[in-house]
Enzyme design. Sequence first.
Site, short mmCIF file in Angstrom:
data_model
loop_
_atom_site.label_atom_id
_atom_site.label_comp_id
_atom_site.label_asym_id
_atom_site.label_seq_id
_atom_site.Cartn_x
_atom_site.Cartn_y
_atom_site.Cartn_z
NE ARG A 183 42.16 37.08 31.51
CZ ARG A 183 42.75 38.02 32.28
NH1 ARG A 183 42.03 38.79 33.01
NH2 ARG A 183 44.05 38.19 32.26
CB THR A 184 42.91 30.60 29.77
OG1 THR A 184 42.67 31.81 29.05
CG2 THR A 184 42.47 29.42 28.93
CE LYS A 240 64.64 17.79 34.42
NZ LYS A 240 64.14 16.74 35.32
NE ARG A 261 47.06 30.58 27.12
CZ ARG A 261 46.44 31.68 27.55
NH1 ARG A 261 47.12 32.60 28.24
NH2 ARG A 261 45.16 31.89 27.30
CG HIS A 287 42.34 31.55 23.48
ND1 HIS A 287 41.83 30.53 24.26
CD2 HIS A 287 42.79 32.49 24.36
CE1 HIS A 287 41.96 30.84 25.53
NE2 HIS A 287 42.55 32.02 25.62
N1 CP Z 1 41.85 35.77 27.76
C1 CP Z 1 42.94 35.08 28.14
O1 CP Z 1 43.40 34.15 27.46
O2 CP Z 1 43.46 35.48 29.33
P1 CP Z 1 44.72 34.82 30.05
O3 CP Z 1 45.92 35.09 29.19
O4 CP Z 1 44.80 35.48 31.40
O5 CP Z 1 44.45 33.34 30.16
#
Ligand code: CP
Length: 338
Positions: A57-58, A86, A107, A135
């Site tokens: 999603r993110t 590396k 991320r 998050h």
């Molecule tokens: N909610 C969320 O962070 O989903 P993903 O891990 O799929 O990005």
Amino acid sequence: MNFTGAHILSTNQFQRQDVERIFAVADEMEPYALRKKVTRVLEGAILGNMFFEASTRTRVSFGSAFNLLGGEVRETAGFENSALVKGESLQDTARILSGFSDVICMRHPVAGSVADFASASRVPVLNGGDGANEHPTQALLDLYTIRRELAGTGGRSIDGLKIAMIGDLRHGRTVHSLGRLLSLYDNIEVVLISPEELTLPPSIIEHMRSAGAKVSISHELTNSIRDVDIVYSTRIQEERFTSKEDADLYRGKFRLNQAIYTEFCQPNTVIMHPLPRDSRADANELDSDLDDNPNLAIFRQADNGVVVRMALFALVLDVADKIHEFSYDVRWYNSRQV
Ligand code: CP
């Protein structure tokens, strides 16, 4: 706060008026997110979408949000496809990528890593999740969803909300960020439902309490969800445990299904989950027999990620007041409009 050029790393950055500004811009994005209209306001801009931990999603909603504003997206997914394997430092990676990009989303599995990266970046960095820490864009879309769902059930506001957070609250970065964000509102009640070993970190509980929220802790599901507005379920974060066997000790402890919902929840209780839900038989924290329940908001919640992320891009790149100036109607068949 001044959004222009800002990194978005933590929900601690926001005051209530900042959150409301983001939500007002997100509301403006709806016709573009639904592909009723097109805007090219970010034409020529490049997003570097850097995901060093699994995501559906993110990663895709950041990319879609940027494309919907007219920008281009370049991605790296996984350590194995980047020069980090590396031995390149995060800071050097940031120096390089910020030469190629106008904004970066990232991320990474290590808490604090996105802030380290941002410290060497010449362009704004948005935290797409750093380990078990934060998050922030998920929390913003969660709160945006809460706002919309409450408005749809009797025109209620976020003030006075009663929410149950369920599951792995120790490692779940979405609840860490959401707890801090809820602290900006008045008369919030939070029921934390988790195994004893997986309760919310004390620093976040203290943060919420010192902001005036009423926080209680429970290790039992059914009686703790009787009179809440929102149940916010989460997955056991297996990737944060030392072994699968350790995670297995907690999996499947707090399952919500339609029978439990009918017996214990209020008729309008909204069901949320940051997703992914773990649908394996030994977990199944949110049963698929809830899928026809109109109060299951999880897919609306994921959709809201696009408008909220569009709003953040528009604000940090300073085009929030130019969205409609560079817009036109779509020319192609759009099933959303039928
Ligand atoms: N909610 C969320 O962070 O989903 P993903 O891990 O799929 O990005």
